[in-house]
Design an enzyme around this catalytic site. Structure first.
Site, PDB file in Angstrom:
ATOM      1  N   GLY A 253       0.821  -1.208  -0.007  1.00 35.02           N
ATOM      2  CA  GLY A 253       0.008   0.090  -0.076  1.00 35.02           C
ATOM      3  C   GLY A 253       0.898   1.215   0.148  1.00 35.02           C
ATOM      4  O   GLY A 253       0.545   2.231  -0.705  1.00 35.02           O
ATOM      5  N   ASP A 254       1.902   1.272   0.875  1.00 35.49           N
ATOM      6  CA  ASP A 254       2.968   2.122   0.880  1.00 35.49           C
ATOM      7  C   ASP A 254       3.440   2.537  -0.500  1.00 35.49           C
ATOM      8  O   ASP A 254       3.807   3.666  -1.156  1.00 35.49           O
ATOM      9  CB  ASP A 254       3.995   2.138   1.943  1.00 35.49           C
ATOM     10  CG  ASP A 254       3.169   1.900   3.205  1.00 35.49           C
ATOM     11  OD1 ASP A 254       2.223   2.239   3.373  1.00 35.49           O
ATOM     12  OD2 ASP A 254       4.027   1.146   4.033  1.00 35.49           O
TER      13      ASP A 254
HETATM   14  P1  ATP Z   1      -0.057  -2.389   3.593  1.00 36.14           P
HETATM   15  O1  ATP Z   1      -1.057  -1.901   4.673  1.00 36.14           O
HETATM   16  O2  ATP Z   1       0.589  -3.636   3.824  1.00 36.14           O
HETATM   17  O3  ATP Z   1       0.756  -1.148   2.866  1.00 36.14           O
HETATM   18  P2  ATP Z   1      -2.554  -2.119   1.597  1.00 36.14           P
HETATM   19  O4  ATP Z   1      -3.632  -2.889   2.233  1.00 36.14           O
HETATM   20  O5  ATP Z   1      -2.605  -0.640   1.912  1.00 36.14           O
HETATM   21  O6  ATP Z   1      -1.081  -2.702   2.293  1.00 36.14           O
HETATM   22  P3  ATP Z   1      -2.754  -3.376  -0.610  1.00 36.14           P
HETATM   23  O7  ATP Z   1      -4.087  -3.045  -1.328  1.00 36.14           O
HETATM   24  O8  ATP Z   1      -2.833  -4.735  -0.032  1.00 36.14           O
HETATM   25  O9  ATP Z   1      -2.468  -2.209   0.201  1.00 36.14           O
HETATM   26  O10 ATP Z   1      -1.923  -3.394  -1.989  1.00 36.14           O
HETATM   27  C1  ATP Z   1      -1.536  -2.073  -2.577  1.00 36.14           C
HETATM   28  C2  ATP Z   1      -1.508  -2.683  -4.200  1.00 36.14           C
HETATM   29  O11 ATP Z   1      -0.101  -3.460  -4.348  1.00 36.14           O
HETATM   30  C3  ATP Z   1      -2.571  -3.273  -4.911  1.00 36.14           C
HETATM   31  O12 ATP Z   1      -3.426  -2.516  -5.118  1.00 36.14           O
HETATM   32  C4  ATP Z   1      -1.821  -4.338  -6.042  1.00 36.14           C
HETATM   33  O13 ATP Z   1      -1.515  -3.254  -6.929  1.00 36.14           O
HETATM   34  C5  ATP Z   1      -0.429  -4.523  -5.087  1.00 36.14           C
HETATM   35  N1  ATP Z   1      -0.470  -5.860  -4.339  1.00 36.14           N
HETATM   36  C6  ATP Z   1      -0.682  -6.016  -3.197  1.00 36.14           C
HETATM   37  N2  ATP Z   1      -0.856  -7.269  -3.005  1.00 36.14           N
HETATM   38  C7  ATP Z   1      -0.705  -7.941  -3.739  1.00 36.14           C
HETATM   39  C8  ATP Z   1      -0.761  -9.316  -4.210  1.00 36.14           C
HETATM   40  N3  ATP Z   1      -0.930 -10.378  -3.655  1.00 36.14           N
HETATM   41  N4  ATP Z   1      -0.674  -9.722  -5.575  1.00 36.14           N
HETATM   42  C9  ATP Z   1      -0.307  -8.778  -6.413  1.00 36.14           C
HETATM   43  N5  ATP Z   1      -0.354  -7.278  -6.381  1.00 36.14           N
HETATM   44  C10 ATP Z   1      -0.628  -6.894  -5.099  1.00 36.14           C
END
Ligand code: ATP
Length: 310
Positions: A253-254
């Protein structure tokens, strides 16, 4: 220049253990200690993309010095406001395929520090085109503190990307201070609306059209392996990503925030903004170390991302 702000950074300690034994001694041989905090991940990713980035926020004590030294070793520019309190440790115990975390609350910011920081921040942002604010606020700062910081940015015409959650985010949304973009994930979006979110186009469109988001130009809902769903003004986009071998998705996400911020600074079109954000999130998920991206894999992945107006 991009300024990435972390108000409550940490030194992240990882203790890998084969077995975690309670009520006795556990010895660790392979400890890692890194500069942590969501905004520091953003800065790290941006530095690897070649962006002109400055890490900022509040920092204190010898752990604060450790973080600044780490940033210097990585050639990441920084300008932190020094507080009297001590920057915190966050401990992750990796055991039997599980992760047990011990997160210190961190320093308590005094009223005086809270006031002086705003003056420091108003000067600091003069040199920025766009800023990203990531994570929670340290104790002692009021829930409307991001609102105050965003107001300062709005007054100087500086763009803001906000990646936060809970009451602090609610306060901003209810205020006159307007970030350019917010990036909740599905859980954060559900918490914001106080109800579960159905992962289908009509329901997501309906939710993002809520008056709660009035005045926010961009909402990007990140959905892990399912890519993302976004709203820019009145246009909705679905971002579909290919399946990849994931090594460690923590901090994706970051990395996405880093990409969105950089593309917005470069005034890219909507499709490219969403592609750049997602590809950096995916590249982070392909690496063991949080906040690391292998830019050599960039083009191969970006070519497989689809952004469709829906
Ligand atoms: P974090 O809090 O760990 O930083 P988050 O929940 O804010 O993560 P996510 O939605 O998990 O953010 O991930 C951000 C982006 O990273 C997704 O929109 C996607 O593009 C990519 N991503 C994350 N996890 C995966 C995965 N398992 N496979 C492919 N792409 C991923």
């Amino acid at each position: 220049m991009i300024i990435s702000v972390t108000m409550n950074p940490s030194v992240d300690i990882s203790y890998p253990l084969e077995n975690f034994k309670l009520d006795t001694v556990n010895r660790v041989t392979n400890t890692t200690k890194t500069a942590g905090g969501k905004g520091l991940n953003v800065a790290r990713v941006l530095q690897q993309t070649g962006a002109n980035v400055l890490a900022s926020g509040m920092i204190g004590g010898h752990l604060g010095e450790f973080i600044q030294t780490e940033l210097e070793n990585k050639k990441i520019q920084h300008d932190f406001f020094t507080i009297n309190g001590q920057t915190r440790n966050c401990i992750a115990i990796l055991h039997e395929g599980k992760q047990t975390e011990i997160l210190e609350q961190g320093p308590v910011i005094s009223e005086d520090e809270a006031e002086v920081f705003l003056a420091y921040f108003a000067d600091l942002i003069e040199g920025a085109d766009i800023l990203s604010f990531s994570g929670s606020l340290p104790a002692g700062l009021s829930d409307d503190y991001y609102e105050k910081m965003i107001t300062l940015c709005n007054e100087q015409g500086k763009l803001v990307v906000l990646d936060s959650s809970g009451t602090v985010l609610q306060k901003v949304l209810a205020s006159k201070a307007k970030p350019l973009l917010i990036k909740p994930n599905i859980e954060e979006l559900a918490a914001l609306l106080g109800k579960p979110i159905e992962n289908n186009l009509e329901s997501l469109k309906h939710v993002l059209s809520s008056s709660l988001f009035n005045g926010i130009e961009w909402i990007v809902v990140s959905m892990g392996a399912d890519g993302a769903f976004a709203k820019h003004f009145d246009t909705f986009y679905q971002v579909t990503i290919p399946q990849i071998d994931v090594i460690n998705p923590v901090g994706s996400g970051d990395a996405t925030v880093a990409g969105l911020t950089q593309a917005l600074e470069m005034k890219q079109n909507d499709e490219d903004v969403l592609k750049h954000g997602n590809v950096l999130g995916m590249l982070n998920a392909q690496e063991k170390r949080t906040g690391h991206v292998n830019m050599q894999n960039y083009q191969a992945l970006v070519d497989q991302i689809q952004v469709k107006e829906v």
